[in-house]
Design an enzyme around this catalytic site. Structure first.
Site, PDB file in Angstrom:
ATOM      1  CG  HIS A  70      18.431 -63.462  20.349  1.00  0.00           C
ATOM      2  ND1 HIS A  70      18.876 -64.343  19.380  1.00  0.00           N
ATOM      3  CD2 HIS A  70      19.282 -62.969  21.090  1.00  0.00           C
ATOM      4  CE1 HIS A  70      20.180 -64.158  19.356  1.00  0.00           C
ATOM      5  NE2 HIS A  70      20.429 -63.211  20.543  1.00  0.00           N
ATOM      6  NE  ARG A  71      22.518 -61.269  17.031  1.00  0.00           N
ATOM      7  CZ  ARG A  71      23.531 -61.523  17.962  1.00  0.00           C
ATOM      8  NH1 ARG A  71      23.578 -60.519  18.915  1.00  0.00           N
ATOM      9  NH2 ARG A  71      24.192 -62.354  18.194  1.00  0.00           N
TER      10      ARG A  71
END
Length: 363
Positions: free
Chosen positions: A210-211
């Site tokens: 998700h980063r």
């Protein structure tokens, strides 16, 4: 004594749940302590928020600030305005207790201090050294105005000492997220995807990304996932997809018959998958703590970590963000040479009780 407990995003709920249990236990034993549970509304997708209250047995919040989405600045402002109004309208607590490193943590800590309410930070002192991460800014700001620091590791203790925090303010208590894991591990629930695609113990991998550094660049994301697919020896990859990641995956047209992209799972379902996986590939910090305690190999696709104990003591390895780092790590995994790891000190399921006992003593 009233304590405000701040929860705003998925990781907060796992960390706040055992503290609620400990406060309720202390009150039942005749101690003068109660809590006001404040949900800032930072996360508002049901699977990312409400289900955690249901599954972890957290009572419905006393207040929901309804901050919702928006940019970092918009969220911060909405939370601060909402919490300030609450303190004016419904009274100040003896203490504002914040957990972790999300926007809600920083925003409520600032608001509390400006109104002369003391702040306790659970999971204080962890550092990645990467100022491009919003979470790192949240940690630094929160710890700069905290009164009582509750830490998960001796490394965090040392980080605080180096920043000038007095020894009398630092309390090494352990990890409340592990309290939650230990309590609920017997209740892990098989998710629908298990039977749907015919998963078997230790014959699949779990992946979470998700980063921004991993998912916001289309070619980088394609390359990462292709390397993972190419080196997992035909095993299924189960990928609960974060809402921000889903948009990029759709735009990039990423798909493969072994890549099973599913909606975010509840706490009990997700950890059922983690416990039985061959390995976990992630860019999350909290998951590396859970895999360390469960004993599952973990590969972190980041260039830094704020949880070094998961590497020096646990089952986690920091691969970096270069897709070419995946192949040698998979060779180690499938060669049966992944490290066994051990559980860090005080990650024993009793952290929340230590926190509440200390708060009763100092307040």
């Amino acid at each position: 004594m009233l304590i405000d407990l701040i929860a705003g995003a998925r990781p907060n709920f796992m960390k706040i749940s055992p503290i609620i249990d400990a406060i309720q236990g202390a009150a039942a034993a005749g101690k003068d302590v109660r809590f006001r549970l404040i949900h800032t509304g930072q996360h508002y997708d049901k699977n990312m928020s409400d289900s955690f209250f249901d599954q972890l047995g957290i009572p419905q919040p006393d207040v929901n600030l309804g901050a919702g989405g928006g940019s970092q600045a918009e969220q911060t402002a909405a939370i601060m305005i909402g919490y300030e109004k609450l303190l004016f309208d419904q009274g100040k607590p003896a203490l504002c207790l914040v957990v972790g490193d999300v926007t809600s943590t920083m925003a409520c800590a600032i608001t509390a201090q400006k109104l002369q309410v003391k702040v306790a930070h659970v999971e204080a002192g962890i550092r990645s050294g990467d100022w491009s991460m919003p979470e790192e800014i949240n940690r630094l700001v929160t710890d700069s105005i905290t009164n009582y620091f509750f830490t998960t590791s001796t490394v965090a203790n040392e980080n605080l000492r180096k920043s000038g925090i007095g020894e009398e303010q630092i309390f090494f208590v352990g990890n409340t997220m592990i309290d939650t894991l230990i309590k609920h591990r017997p209740r892990f629930q098989k998710p629908e995807v298990w039977d749907k695609i015919g998963l078997r113990d230790k014959e699949y991998l779990v992946m979470t990304l998700h980063r921004p550094g991993n998912v916001d660049q289309e070619e980088k994301l394609k390359s990462l996932i292709q390397e993972i697919i190419d080196h997992t020896q035909g095993l299924p990859l189960v990928f609960p997809v974060h809402p921000r990641t889903k948009i990029m995956l759709r735009t990039a047209g990423i798909s493969h018959e072994r890549l099973h992209m599913i909606d975010p799972l509840g706490y009990l379902e997700f950890n059922y998958l983690v416990e039985r996986a061959k390995a976990v590939i992630t860019d999350s910090g909290g998951i590396t703590e859970e895999t360390t305690v469960i004993g599952v190999p973990c590969m972190t696709l980041r260039d830094n970590t704020e949880r070094p104990e998961t590497i020096t003591q646990g089952t986690n390895e920091l691969l970096g963000t270069d897709p070419k780092a995946i192949a040698p790590s998979m060779k180690t995994l499938f060669g049966g040479k992944w490290k066994t790891g051990q559980i860090p000190e005080k990650w024993d399921g009793k952290t929340a009780n230590r926190i509440v006992a200390k708060l009763l003593e100092i307040l």
